[in-house]
Design an enzyme around this catalytic site. Structure first.
Site, mmCIF file in Angstrom:
data_model
loop_
_atom_site.group_PDB
_atom_site.id
_atom_site.type_symbol
_atom_site.label_atom_id
_atom_site.label_comp_id
_atom_site.label_asym_id
_atom_site.label_seq_id
_atom_site.Cartn_x
_atom_site.Cartn_y
_atom_site.Cartn_z
ATOM 1 N N SER A 185 4.772 4.783 -0.325
ATOM 2 C CA SER A 185 4.892 5.936 -1.220
ATOM 3 C C SER A 185 6.325 6.034 -1.766
ATOM 4 O O SER A 185 6.807 5.076 -2.370
ATOM 5 C CB SER A 185 4.464 7.195 -0.447
ATOM 6 O OG SER A 185 4.189 8.238 -1.334
ATOM 7 N N ASP A 346 -5.883 7.247 -5.890
ATOM 8 C CA ASP A 346 -4.471 7.598 -5.701
ATOM 9 C C ASP A 346 -3.858 7.719 -7.090
ATOM 10 O O ASP A 346 -3.998 6.801 -7.907
ATOM 11 C CB ASP A 346 -3.793 6.482 -4.886
ATOM 12 C CG ASP A 346 -2.307 6.732 -4.663
ATOM 13 O OD1 ASP A 346 -1.812 7.820 -5.006
ATOM 14 O OD2 ASP A 346 -1.645 5.810 -4.133
ATOM 15 N N HIS A 376 -4.434 7.575 -1.046
ATOM 16 C CA HIS A 376 -3.028 7.548 -0.708
ATOM 17 C C HIS A 376 -2.865 7.749 0.805
ATOM 18 O O HIS A 376 -3.622 8.466 1.409
ATOM 19 C CB HIS A 376 -2.293 8.654 -1.481
ATOM 20 C CG HIS A 376 -0.808 8.503 -1.455
ATOM 21 N ND1 HIS A 376 -0.156 7.516 -2.169
ATOM 22 C CD2 HIS A 376 0.165 9.186 -0.809
ATOM 23 C CE1 HIS A 376 1.143 7.623 -1.956
ATOM 24 N NE2 HIS A 376 1.369 8.619 -1.134
#
Ligand SMILES: *[C@@H]1O[C@H](CO)[C@@H](O)[C@H](O)[C@H]1NC(C)=O
Length: 403
Positions: A185, A346, A376
């Protein structure tokens, strides 16, 4: 008696309301672990309010309990905390150089959390798992967080700690030719940006070169919040990240507490019309990089004929800075081999896809793994799921061969 009944009734009504709310919350049909996602998303959205309602002392105590629990999660993997060039780090499975074991690979890891949250503690079990499964030394970097420390604090800390490690690699039982840099991320952003600095800044020319960059569901640009994946997934409350969540994170990393352009970001009104159709943006974020199968029938290319010139003028230097948004670098030739993981459900999916395609075009070897039922935070058992297990397994298999 009346009171008790009233309270009971209120309680039942509340439970039914919350349950219905969770049950009815829309979620894409074929995403893995929908129930887990529904519950966790609700928790993520509501917990900041809950935290504010609790006394600070209790929040701190809960936080410390949680951290202690994380640290104890992988008891078989030894670790120690250290400081590399003023940046705190946690080192897993280190052993003194000169021990009679073969030199091992290493991973420098930057945790996710939107530049504003999470920690080496929260990612303890993920990083320990990498050390154990890959028989690697793992250095997890505790970089400074926004909004207190906005850009470039995080990337500066990640670079400093990584450079220190590479300079002193002889003090570790590590093979300098087998070092990966990795993050999930926001950490994927920091890994990509660190790889760019190490490659393109002449200051680092003499350091050992990372063999691999591993970008797990990375966020790589804050110019366009209407990519096909933002359009497809940004409206759900159940997929961890909404469009507004990402805009909030990027805003805090950009401006700290000095300003709030989140509202402009979510409608792409933080850039100018001229910038939207500039050659740089058309190249770096070209829609042609994203295969057609990722564009749903209701996908619309965002319009480029509007914007806020004054606001853009204020923020453009950072917005276009590859240290902030690695996708905005025009020439990617010469970067280390990449492993990029993307998930269908995501908002950040297309950031990863565009980077994978552009790296390939620039002649960089890329392994792009896409998970069709993925979401995600699937990696590293952060949210347990079958697709997550597969994602971990695929990466570990790859890394065992490559590193
Ligand atoms: C974008 O911002 C400008 C300047 O504040 C404003 O005039 C314009 O109406 C905004 N556009 C949209 C679509 O909101």
């Amino acid at each position: 008696m009346v009171h008790v009944r009233g309270i009971l009734l209120a309680f039942v009504v509340a439970v039914v309301a919350v349950t219905t709310y969770v049950v009815l919350e829309p979620i894409p049909e074929d995403v893995d672990s929908p129930w887990m996602l529904k519950i966790i998303s609700k928790f993520l959205i509501l917990s900041p309010y809950g935290m504010k309602a609790l006394p600070t002392g209790l929040v701190d105590w809960l936080d410390e309990r949680f951290r202690a629990h994380s640290r104890a999660s992988e008891p078989r993997v030894p670790y120690r905390d250290a400081v590399f060039d003023r940046v705190p780090v946690r080192i897993f499975a280190d052993e003194p150089a000169g021990e009679k074991t073969d030199k091992r690979p290493a991973i420098v890891f930057y945790h996710g959390g939107g530049f504003v949250s999470s920690s080496v503690d929260m990612h303890h079990s993920l990083t320990a798992m990498l050390a154990r499964e890959l028989n690697a030394v793992v250095v997890s970097v505790d970089y400074r967080l926004a909004p207190k420390y906005p850009f470039p604090a995080a990337i500066d800390d990640c670079t400093a700690a990584t450079v220190w490690f590479l300079k002193h690699i002889g003090d570790f039982n590590v093979d300098p030719g087998r070092v990966a840099i990795m993050g999930d991320s926001a950490g994927g952003n920091l890994a990509a940006a660190t790889a760019q600095r190490l490659t393109f800044d002449p200051e680092y020319r003499d350091l050992p070169r990372p063999k691999l960059q591993v970008l797990i569901v990375p966020c790589l640009q804050a110019f366009d919040f209407h990519t096909p994946s933002y359009q497809q997934n940004g409206k759900y409350n159940t997929l961890i990240l909404r469009r507004i969540t990402m805009a909030t994170y990027w805003n805090k990393y950009l401006l700290g507490n000095k300003g709030d352009v989140t509202e402009a970001m979510v409608i792409n009104n933080h850039t100018s019309a001229a910038a939207k159709s500039s050659p740089l943006v058309q190249k770096c974020l070209s829609r042609d990089l994203i295969p057609d199968e990722f564009k749903r029938p209701d996908y619309r290319a965002p319009s480029t004929d509007f914007g806020d010139d004054a606001l853009y003028e204020e923020i453009k230097d950072v917005l276009l800075d590859p240290d902030y948004a690695p996708l905005m670098r025009e020439d990617l030739r010469g970067l280390p081999e990449a492993y990029i993981l993307t998930a269908e459900y995501d908002v950040l999916r297309d950031d990863g896809i565009m980077y994978a395609k552009r790296l390939e075009k620039a002649g960089v070897p890329v392994t792009w793994k896409h998970y069709k039922t993925g979401f995600h935070a699937l990696f590293g058992n952060l949210i347990p799921s079958e697709v997550g297990k597969q994602g971990d397994k695929d990466f570990l298999q790859f890394a065992l061969k490559k590193l």
